[in-house]
Design a protein around this motif. Structure first.
Motif, mmCIF file in Angstrom:
data_model
loop_
_atom_site.group_PDB
_atom_site.id
_atom_site.type_symbol
_atom_site.label_atom_id
_atom_site.label_comp_id
_atom_site.label_asym_id
_atom_site.label_seq_id
_atom_site.Cartn_x
_atom_site.Cartn_y
_atom_site.Cartn_z
ATOM 1 N N LEU A 1 -2.091 -1.439 -42.523
ATOM 2 C CA LEU A 1 -1.667 -0.558 -43.597
ATOM 3 C C LEU A 1 -2.876 0.308 -43.929
ATOM 4 C CD1 LEU A 1 0.158 -3.243 -45.745
ATOM 5 C CD2 LEU A 1 1.119 -1.763 -43.972
ATOM 6 N N SER A 2 -2.898 1.525 -43.434
ATOM 7 C CA SER A 2 -4.090 2.358 -43.493
ATOM 8 C C SER A 2 -4.070 3.251 -44.723
ATOM 9 C CB SER A 2 -4.188 3.221 -42.232
ATOM 10 O OG SER A 2 -5.350 4.018 -42.286
ATOM 11 N N THR B 1 -10.827 3.472 -44.172
ATOM 12 C CA THR B 1 -10.814 2.175 -44.840
ATOM 13 C C THR B 1 -9.369 1.698 -44.902
ATOM 14 O OG1 THR B 1 -12.731 2.760 -46.189
ATOM 15 C CG2 THR B 1 -11.386 0.907 -46.930
ATOM 16 N N TYR B 2 -9.125 0.476 -44.421
ATOM 17 C CA TYR B 2 -7.738 0.017 -44.386
ATOM 18 C C TYR B 2 -7.662 -1.498 -44.536
ATOM 19 C CZ TYR B 2 -8.601 -1.281 -39.483
ATOM 20 O OH TYR B 2 -9.096 -1.844 -38.332
ATOM 21 N N GLY C 1 -0.820 8.952 -39.886
ATOM 22 C CA GLY C 1 -0.955 7.683 -40.588
ATOM 23 C C GLY C 1 0.320 6.918 -40.805
ATOM 24 N N TYR C 2 1.426 7.331 -40.135
ATOM 25 C CA TYR C 2 2.695 6.647 -40.367
ATOM 26 C C TYR C 2 2.806 5.347 -39.576
ATOM 27 C CZ TYR C 2 4.077 11.095 -42.455
ATOM 28 O OH TYR C 2 4.144 12.211 -43.227
ATOM 29 N N VAL C 3 2.224 5.306 -38.388
ATOM 30 C CA VAL C 3 2.305 4.121 -37.538
ATOM 31 C C VAL C 3 0.889 3.720 -37.139
ATOM 32 C CG1 VAL C 3 3.172 3.133 -35.394
ATOM 33 C CG2 VAL C 3 4.557 4.814 -36.636
ATOM 34 N N ASN C 4 0.461 2.541 -37.575
ATOM 35 C CA ASN C 4 -0.878 2.043 -37.270
ATOM 36 C C ASN C 4 -0.771 0.582 -36.853
ATOM 37 O OD1 ASN C 4 -2.175 4.510 -38.461
ATOM 38 N ND2 ASN C 4 -1.322 3.658 -40.335
ATOM 39 N N GLN D 1 -6.024 -0.301 -30.259
ATOM 40 C CA GLN D 1 -5.833 0.084 -31.657
ATOM 41 C C GLN D 1 -5.271 1.503 -31.724
ATOM 42 O OE1 GLN D 1 -8.376 -0.935 -35.221
ATOM 43 N NE2 GLN D 1 -9.249 1.049 -34.719
ATOM 44 N N LEU D 2 -4.250 1.679 -32.555
ATOM 45 C CA LEU D 2 -3.631 2.994 -32.717
ATOM 46 C C LEU D 2 -3.600 3.383 -34.180
ATOM 47 C CD1 LEU D 2 -2.012 5.454 -31.652
ATOM 48 C CD2 LEU D 2 0.064 4.115 -32.117
#
Length: 214
Positions: free
Chosen positions: A18-19, A33-34, A193-196, A187-188
């Motif tokens: 959750l970024s 930061t996430y 920022g919708y899909v991490n 890592q993606l």
């Protein structure tokens, strides 16, 4: 004297991140930061394989990815599983047919589960390979921390004098100690920022000692 034990975890790891960041990250590397929420399925190895079967971990981490794609994190996880491989557990309490009797001399339902936790820090580097933007790619990491694990003994429907909360500690095989871990995965961070996510393999080696004196 407490005998030291060597324990090995090997884990297949999946993370959902959750970024918390602002703006489009598709053009250049950025400091992000996430908070990550993770599920891990693991296979036990080494000495641990003699006690436990496959298990699970649920955890969370706070992470800072710098603009040079080096990353630092701190977090922990709850360890749980239902496969215990020690057939001799509570052997002295069992009848000739293998049952454990409660205070009314009735065969009791006794269940064994794996429980534990870990907490530690991680250091990693993301390489922009096969990635849609400079902030994503193949990730290599190292970690250091402390963990404990034990056998949980459940007998909710019966009263067994030998298995009160006090006496269970004689049989739970509780151990604890430091561990090191290595991570290899992908890592993606999506451009908007919708899909991490992070998916990969984690290998953990624990250097543990019994926490009971008996």
């Amino acid at each position: 004297m407490i005998k030291k034990a060597f324990l090995l975890f090997s884990a297949l790891t999946f993370f959902t991140n959750l970024s918390f960041s602002q703006g489009n990250i598709g053009d250049t590397t950025k400091t992000l930061t996430y908070v990550s929420v993770s599920y891990q399925f693991f296979l036990a190895g080494g000495d641990l394989d003699k006690i436990y079967g496959p298990g699970n971990m649920l955890g969370g981490d706070f992470n800072i990815k710098l603009s040079n794609n080096f990353e630092f994190g701190i977090g922990g996880a709850y360890i749980f599983g239902d496969i215990i491989r020690q057939d001799s557990l509570l052997h002295e309490m069992r009848t000739a047919s293998g049952n454990i009797l409660d205070e009314d001399a009735v065969a009791a339902g006794v269940f064994f589960q794996q429980r534990g936790w870990k907490t530690g820090i991680t250091f990693s580097k993301t390489f922009s390979v096969l990635s849609p933007n400079p902030n994503s790619g193949i990730k290599l990491g190292l970690g250091l921390g402390y963990s404990q694990h034990w056998i949980r003994i459940e007998n909710q429907e019966n009263t067994i004098p030998q298995l009160t909360d006090e006496y269970k500690t004689y049989y739970d095989r509780k151990v604890g100690g430091i561990y090191i871990e290595e991570f290899l995965g992908y890592q993606l961070f999506s451009d908007k920022g919708y899909v991490n996510f992070i998916a990969g393999f984690e290998f953990r080696q624990g250097f543990s000692s019994p926490l009971r004196t008996y």
